[in-house]
Design a protein around this motif. Structure first.
Motif: not given
Length: 410
Positions: A294-299, A336-343
């Motif tokens: 992921s290029t940024a934090n998000g859902r 629905g999962q929250y991910v952080k940048q780089g995950d």
């Protein structure tokens, strides 16, 4: 006959000699020496007949168990009992496993040990008390220092030092918004302090983290210090010697790519559909199963499959920005999962309308698809004034250590 008799006499003498040696050894020690104890995976392997193997393409847990005499009904019961700890459906080709069998005539499988990676493994008990436990090998962290100079490329300069290619990726990721690595100059220099992971203090298993670095590009030093400024997220970021963030709100790319095979355009000849149409994304070519992040934090607002997109993931970053990642061979996140940048959110493939392995990266601003390379994207937050003194105290010894490392010259 005389020759045969002579040979027989020599053989008898040889056997008698060896028996005499064994008897003397026994008399001197009082016992026959036992074989060395082999301890692996938290178990004494000498107690079992050990079978070591690797999961091959097409293998599955039930098939492996069947090969060693475990019937399908028992396999189902085992799978049901351990599913909260170990999912047998997710064993991957290329991963190693062991079968530990009893040493009696029945040779019954008693344990299945699966290596999730080089550090983590799962032990599944196949006996009456079925259970699974996740364990890990003891890992030693070693601090290292490195100094290098550019003669042609960063990867060549670091490989000349004999370091892992993972370190090349980590360093380029830190400076991706500060330095254009396609425009490095001969004579540019870099230094870093970093940590590596080892099993049994000798077997290298990866880079733990870069603690600090300085890149002398065009005779200007670019410092980078790894610092945890947000204790809530638990994820450190890199800042310079003035407490300014080096990273952006968005990564420049969703993976470590080989090349950009197709850019955002309103008119491109589609290689599958054989017609001219808009291509509202950026294609990054890379080998199959390269991790996509992921290029940024998000859902995650979509983790699905369509005939055109193949396996894809779509992420809402805030009220303004949304990204999408297409043609994955496999998705690694759920809706629905929250991910952080780089995950890691999936792996490069060619599902859907694709002719080769790549990820099509799409970018929305306020609901409109745009070219991310033409956007003035926000930067990450700098360290706030009230916390700067704490930051400067933290980086002072690291900066001194960096500055004491001599630069390499051509």
């Amino acid at each position: 006959m005389k020759k045969i008799s002579l040979i027989l006499m020599m053989l008898l003498a040889f056997v008698a000699c060896n028996e005499d040696k064994d008897e003397k050894a026994f008399k001197s020690t009082g016992k026959v020496e036992a074989p060395p104890v082999i301890r692996e995976y938290g178990m004494v392997l000498n107690d079992f007949d050990v079978v070591r193997d690797t999961v091959k393409s097409g293998d599955f847990f039930g098939g492996i168990m069947d090969k060693y005499g475990v019937d399908p009904g028992t396999v189902y019961q085992i799978s049901e009992k351990v599913k909260d700890t170990f999912n047998p459906a997710k064993i991957r080709a290329g991963n190693k496993y062991l079968i530990l069998k009893s040493k009696d005539t029945a040779s019954t499988p008693e344990y299945f040990i699966y290596e999730n990676d080089r550090i983590h493994y799962t032990v599944v008990s196949l006996k009456d008390s079925v259970y699974a436990t996740n364990r890990s090998r003891p890992v030693t962290i070693k601090q290292k220092e490195l100094s290098g100079v550019i003669t042609s490329s960063l990867s060549e300069a670091m490989e000349a030092q004999g370091v892992s290619h993972l370190l090349v990726y980590e360093l380029s990721n830190i400076y991706q918004w500060s330095i254009d690595f396609f425009k490095l100059q001969k004579g540019d220099q870099f230094k870093m302090v970093y940590r590596e992971k080892y099993i049994d203090d000798t077997v290298f298993v990866g880079v733990e983290e870069i603690e600090a670095a300085v890149f002398n590009h065009s005779e200007k030093p670019f410092y980078a210090f790894n610092y945890l400024s947000d204790s809530i997220s638990g994820k450190p970021s890199f800042y310079d010697e003035e407490a300014k963030a080096l990273q952006s709100f968005f990564l420049k790319a969703p993976l470590n790519y080989s090349r950009i095979s197709s850019r955002f355009t309103q008119r491109r000849f589609h290689p599958v559909q054989k017609r001219w149409k808009a291509h509202l994304g950026t294609d990054y070519a890379a080998p199959y199963n390269t991790p996509i992040v992921s290029t940024a934090n998000g859902r995650v607002i979509a983790s699905s499959y369509t005939s055109g997109n193949g396996n894809y993931v779509k992420i809402q970053h805030d009220s303004k920005y949304t990204t999408q990642y297409l043609h994955m061979t496999k998705r690694a996140v759920r809706n629905g999962q929250y991910v952080k940048q780089g995950d890691v959110i999936g792996y490069v493939g060619s599902t859907g309308l694709a002719t080769g392995p790549h990820v099509c990266y799409r970018f929305w601003v306020n609901g409109k698809q745009v070219d991310p390379f033409r956007q003035n994207l926000p930067s990450a937050k700098h360290i706030e004034n009230e916390y700067k003194d704490q930051y400067f105290a933290f980086i002072k010894p690291l900066k001194e250590e960096l500055d004491d490392i001599p630069y390499k010259n051509i």
